[in-house]
Write a protein that holds these residues in place. Structure first.
Motif: not given
Length: 377
Positions: A21, A50-51, A54-55, A57, A166, A169-170
């Motif tokens: 990303e 990051t989170v 995470c989409p 991963r 998608d 991502t925050k």
């Protein structure tokens, strides 16, 4: 017998892995948590996401495994995923902002090398979003780093046209936009459920656009395209305030009634002091039995260009006339721009020509600050 790989060798391999990303090496982003190497050549790599949700991963785990496997002496690779702490995310956010903790619009900075084009039309239904998406695809295919802001808050359609399924991502208060066809894209449609309408007034529209420009991590873009709503309302005014150097692309059809309205959309630059990059005539003609059939009349694009030239006191070019092509509509519905599916089509060739006229060749290091200083011998 092969020797046991070193930690330095594994780190060099990990430096070739980019976050899907953010598009920067995971080693630069502080995502490598640990590297443990066994005597038998087995490697255990710890990676920070990051989170938690995470989409990407799975993609990161796969890329890390493949990169480390190429190191001589590695017999097996095991990747363990962890999640960054709040402090680590804040550090990452500051790093991505170039050391600036405060939000800013990077494209509004005096040293920005990103070309910004606001795609406007006087009325809806002229194919403005289709033109935006295909221009973005053409520019990306030509080697440029491209981003698209779907600023048509009420009529957002860019994610579908680009096939961007998608979600963003925050990272703290920074948003990482999804990518489709090598194009970064953000839209209010990514933050609403289903086909829920957006019912906002001027101040909320301005704030949404400001967030798209300052909160989203765009990276080093060559081009940013903004798909504006039809007309000369709040968003057009906000763009002029937030990005005064943005250039306007006016999309019209050959129909004289549409041309008159498009002229008004372009004339706003007389008050905002922006530049009109040119006029694009869409749905210009239809090829049938070797002949051009002008279903919507002729001359609207040139009429708009000439009228704007008189109003603004400068030459405004007619950048191109895009023919009607059912594949253009089909590609938009399927999320696959015509530029990519049928590059040989007449419409695709014209859009490619317009893209090249607007941005030229991909930029190299010319004009970029490299952060180095000359030294005396």
């Amino acid at each position: 017998m092969s020797s046991t790989p070193t930690t330095d060798q594994v780190h060099k391999a990990l430096a070739t892995v980019q976050d899907p990303e953010i598009r920067r090496p995971i080693t630069d982003l502080g995502m490598v948590k640990s590297v443990d190497i066994g005597d038998d050549g087995s490697v255990h790599v710890g990676i920070y996401l990051t989170v938690a949700g995470c989409p990407m991963r799975g993609r990161i785990e796969k890329d890390v495994t493949e990169a480390v496997t190429t190191v001589a002496g590695v017999t097996s690779v095991r990747v363990e995923l962890d999640v960054m702490s709040d402090e680590q995310r804040k550090e990452l956010q500051t790093k991505l902002r170039g050391g600036q903790a405060e939000k800013e619009i990077p494209f509004a900075k005096p040293n920005s090398l990103t070309k910004v084009f606001a795609v406007a039309s006087g009325k809806g239904g002229v194919g403005k979003s289709s033109v935006t998406v295909n221009l973005a695809a053409a520019m990306a295919a030509q080697g440029h780093k491209v981003g698209v802001v779907d600023a048509d808050i009420y009529g957002h359609s860019v994610p579908r046209m680009l096939g961007a399924s998608d979600f963003p991502t925050k990272v703290e208060d920074m948003i990482i936009p999804p990518t489709a066809h090598d194009i970064k894209v953000i839209s209010v449609g990514m933050f609403t459920q289903g086909n829920t309408p957006v019912v906002w007034r001027g101040p909320m529209l301005h704030r949404a656009l400001q967030q798209f420009l300052s909160d989203v991590y765009w990276g080093d873009l060559d081009v940013l395209l903004m798909d504006l709503p039809p007309g000369t309302g709040d968003i057009a005014i906000s763009v002029a305030q937030l990005l005064p150097t943005a250039e306007l692309l006016v999309v019209t059809t050959p129909q004289q009634a549409a041309a008159e309205v498009a002229e008004r959309a372009g004339s706003i630059t007389a008050q905002t002091h922006q530049r009109v990059a040119g006029v694009i005539e869409n749905m210009s003609y239809y090829e049938h039995a070797g002949e051009r059939v002008h279903l919507f009349g002729e001359g609207g694009g040139q009429t708009v260009a000439d009228a704007l030239g008189r109003t603004l006191g400068t030459d405004i070019p007619l950048l191109g006339q895009i023919p009607l092509d059912t594949r253009l509509r089909e590609g938009s519905d399927a999320g696959r721009p015509l530029i990519l599916t049928d590059p040989g089509a007449e419409a695709a060739r014209i859009i490619e020509s317009i893209a090249e006229t607007l941005v030229g060749r991909p930029r190299g290091l010319a004009g970029m600050q490299l952060g180095i200083s000359p030294m005396r011998r």
